[in-house]
Design a protein around this motif. Structure first.
Motif, short mmCIF file in Angstrom:
data_model
loop_
_atom_site.label_atom_id
_atom_site.label_comp_id
_atom_site.label_asym_id
_atom_site.label_seq_id
_atom_site.Cartn_x
_atom_site.Cartn_y
_atom_site.Cartn_z
N LEU A 1 0.83 -1.20 0.00
CA LEU A 1 0.00 0.00 0.00
C LEU A 1 0.86 1.25 0.00
O LEU A 1 0.61 2.20 -0.76
CB LEU A 1 -0.93 -0.02 1.22
CG LEU A 1 -1.85 1.17 1.38
CD1 LEU A 1 -2.84 1.25 0.22
CD2 LEU A 1 -2.59 1.08 2.71
N ARG A 2 1.88 1.28 0.83
CA ARG A 2 2.77 2.44 0.93
C ARG A 2 3.42 2.73 -0.42
O ARG A 2 3.50 3.89 -0.85
CB ARG A 2 3.84 2.20 2.00
CG ARG A 2 4.79 3.40 2.19
CD ARG A 2 5.78 3.19 3.32
NE ARG A 2 5.08 3.25 4.61
CZ ARG A 2 4.78 2.19 5.36
NH1 ARG A 2 5.13 0.97 4.98
NH2 ARG A 2 4.14 2.33 6.50
N GLU A 3 3.88 1.70 -1.10
CA GLU A 3 4.54 1.88 -2.41
C GLU A 3 3.58 2.55 -3.40
O GLU A 3 3.97 3.46 -4.13
CB GLU A 3 5.03 0.53 -2.93
CG GLU A 3 5.83 0.65 -4.20
CD GLU A 3 6.35 -0.68 -4.69
OE1 GLU A 3 7.43 -0.68 -5.32
OE2 GLU A 3 5.70 -1.73 -4.47
N ILE A 4 2.34 2.12 -3.41
CA ILE A 4 1.36 2.72 -4.31
C ILE A 4 1.10 4.17 -3.91
O ILE A 4 1.10 5.07 -4.76
CB ILE A 4 0.05 1.89 -4.32
CG1 ILE A 4 0.28 0.57 -5.06
CG2 ILE A 4 -1.09 2.69 -4.96
CD1 ILE A 4 -0.90 -0.36 -5.06
N CYS A 5 0.88 4.40 -2.62
CA CYS A 5 0.57 5.76 -2.15
C CYS A 5 1.71 6.74 -2.43
O CYS A 5 1.47 7.91 -2.71
CB CYS A 5 0.26 5.74 -0.66
SG CYS A 5 -1.27 4.88 -0.25
N GLU A 6 2.94 6.26 -2.37
CA GLU A 6 4.10 7.12 -2.63
C GLU A 6 4.33 7.36 -4.12
O GLU A 6 5.06 8.27 -4.50
CB GLU A 6 5.36 6.52 -2.00
CG GLU A 6 5.34 6.59 -0.48
CD GLU A 6 6.52 5.87 0.17
OE1 GLU A 6 7.29 5.18 -0.55
OE2 GLU A 6 6.67 5.99 1.40
N THR A 7 3.69 6.55 -4.97
CA THR A 7 3.93 6.62 -6.41
C THR A 7 2.86 7.40 -7.16
O THR A 7 3.17 8.18 -8.05
CB THR A 7 4.07 5.20 -6.99
OG1 THR A 7 5.10 4.51 -6.29
CG2 THR A 7 4.41 5.24 -8.47
N VAL A 8 1.59 7.17 -6.82
CA VAL A 8 0.51 7.83 -7.56
C VAL A 8 0.07 9.09 -6.83
O VAL A 8 0.36 9.27 -5.64
CB VAL A 8 -0.69 6.90 -7.81
CG1 VAL A 8 -0.26 5.67 -8.61
CG2 VAL A 8 -1.39 6.51 -6.52
N HIS A 9 -0.65 9.94 -7.56
CA HIS A 9 -1.06 11.24 -7.01
C HIS A 9 -2.58 11.39 -6.96
O HIS A 9 -3.07 12.50 -6.80
CB HIS A 9 -0.44 12.37 -7.82
CG HIS A 9 1.05 12.26 -7.90
ND1 HIS A 9 1.87 12.51 -6.83
CD2 HIS A 9 1.86 11.87 -8.92
CE1 HIS A 9 3.14 12.29 -7.19
NE2 HIS A 9 3.15 11.91 -8.45
N ILE A 10 -3.29 10.29 -7.08
CA ILE A 10 -4.74 10.29 -6.91
C ILE A 10 -5.05 9.58 -5.60
O ILE A 10 -4.20 8.85 -5.07
CB ILE A 10 -5.46 9.61 -8.11
CG1 ILE A 10 -4.97 8.17 -8.31
CG2 ILE A 10 -5.31 10.44 -9.38
CD1 ILE A 10 -5.73 7.39 -9.39
N PRO A 11 -6.24 9.78 -5.04
CA PRO A 11 -6.56 9.11 -3.78
C PRO A 11 -6.48 7.59 -3.89
O PRO A 11 -6.90 7.00 -4.88
CB PRO A 11 -8.00 9.56 -3.49
CG PRO A 11 -8.13 10.86 -4.23
CD PRO A 11 -7.31 10.69 -5.48
N VAL A 12 -5.90 7.00 -2.85
CA VAL A 12 -5.77 5.54 -2.74
C VAL A 12 -6.53 5.10 -1.50
O VAL A 12 -6.28 5.62 -0.40
CB VAL A 12 -4.30 5.10 -2.63
CG1 VAL A 12 -4.20 3.59 -2.47
CG2 VAL A 12 -3.49 5.58 -3.83
N TYR A 13 -7.45 4.16 -1.67
CA TYR A 13 -8.23 3.62 -0.56
C TYR A 13 -7.85 2.16 -0.37
O TYR A 13 -7.90 1.37 -1.31
CB TYR A 13 -9.73 3.77 -0.83
CG TYR A 13 -10.13 5.21 -0.94
CD1 TYR A 13 -10.39 5.96 0.20
CD2 TYR A 13 -10.19 5.84 -2.18
CE1 TYR A 13 -10.72 7.31 0.10
CE2 TYR A 13 -10.52 7.19 -2.28
CZ TYR A 13 -10.77 7.91 -1.14
OH TYR A 13 -11.09 9.25 -1.24
N ALA A 14 -7.48 1.82 0.86
CA ALA A 14 -7.11 0.45 1.18
C ALA A 14 -8.38 -0.39 1.35
O ALA A 14 -9.37 0.09 1.89
CB ALA A 14 -6.29 0.41 2.47
N ILE A 15 -8.32 -1.63 0.92
CA ILE A 15 -9.44 -2.54 1.06
C ILE A 15 -8.92 -3.91 1.48
O ILE A 15 -7.82 -4.30 1.11
CB ILE A 15 -10.27 -2.63 -0.25
CG1 ILE A 15 -11.58 -3.37 -0.02
CG2 ILE A 15 -9.46 -3.22 -1.40
CD1 ILE A 15 -12.57 -3.24 -1.19
N GLY A 16 -9.73 -4.60 2.25
CA GLY A 16 -9.40 -5.96 2.64
C GLY A 16 -8.98 -6.09 4.09
O GLY A 16 -7.87 -5.74 4.45
N GLY A 17 -9.91 -6.55 4.92
CA GLY A 17 -9.61 -6.83 6.31
C GLY A 17 -9.41 -5.60 7.17
O GLY A 17 -8.80 -5.66 8.24
#
Length: 194
Positions: free
Chosen positions: A139-155
């Motif tokens: 998740l951190r890798e994605i959040c640090e790479t893209v500039h659109i909102p990222v929502y975590a899902i799963g558990g």
């Protein structure tokens, strides 16, 4: 502000519409009407009722997968699988959410115009029993790479939501945790304030 999105599960709620109304009244940030087992006709009938509930509370609503139904119902937001998104099914919508399962998919979704992405699954979940979770490093890798909102899902739970926030997510998506909750407002409040 850390956001909470409800991804619906009809089978998880004893009374789906009553539960959804409680969730909307509690201040959920968005509802994604994701009911993969329904036919398009049944989904359309369900969506009509859900649109009314969300409208009553000014809750943003994304329909899922059935793009023609969404257009017929004048819903301006859609949530798609990565495959459907790359096939161009999000065209004509104001808000397009995309489910991603890798960094490359996240980058591609952003470049192709996704409004936001859901990334998962982050923690163990009954929905993906035989698949290991991707974890907060993913998740951190994605959040640090893209500039659109990222929502975590799963558990996601109120207990592990701070880990997701620390990883850089804009918020979380909850399914059964909200659809089964006796007091969904308690869960929403705890997560928003984590």
């Amino acid at each position: 502000m850390f956001k909470v999105i409800c991804v619906t599960q009809m089978y998880a709620a004893e009374n789906f519409f009553t539960q959804l109304e409680k969730i909307c009244a509690a201040g959920i940030d968005r509802v994604i009407l994701r009911e993969k087992t329904l036919t398009e006709a049944d989904y359309k009938a369900l969506a009509k009722r859900v649109i009314k509930i969300c409208g009553k509370y000014n809750t943003p609503l994304s329909l899922h997968t059935f793009t023609e139904t969404a257009k017929r119902l004048d819903c301006k937001a859609i949530h798609l699988s990565y495959a459907d998104f790359t096939a161009g099914k999000g065209e004509g919508f104001e808000t397009v959410g995309v489910s991603v399962h890798s960094l490359n998919e996240a980058i591609s979704a952003e470049r192709s115009g996704a409004s936001y992405i859901t990334a998962g699954h982050i923690f163990p979940t009954d929905c993906k029993k035989n698949l290991p979770p991707r974890g907060t490093d993913f998740l951190r890798e994605i959040c640090e790479t893209v500039h659109i909102p990222v929502y975590a899902i799963g558990g996601i739970t109120p207990e592990n939501a701070p880990l997701v926030k620390t990883a850089g997510a804009s918020g979380v998506c909850l399914m059964s945790g909200l659809m089964k909750a006796r007091e969904p407002g308690d869960i929403i409040g705890k997560i928003k304030n984590c």
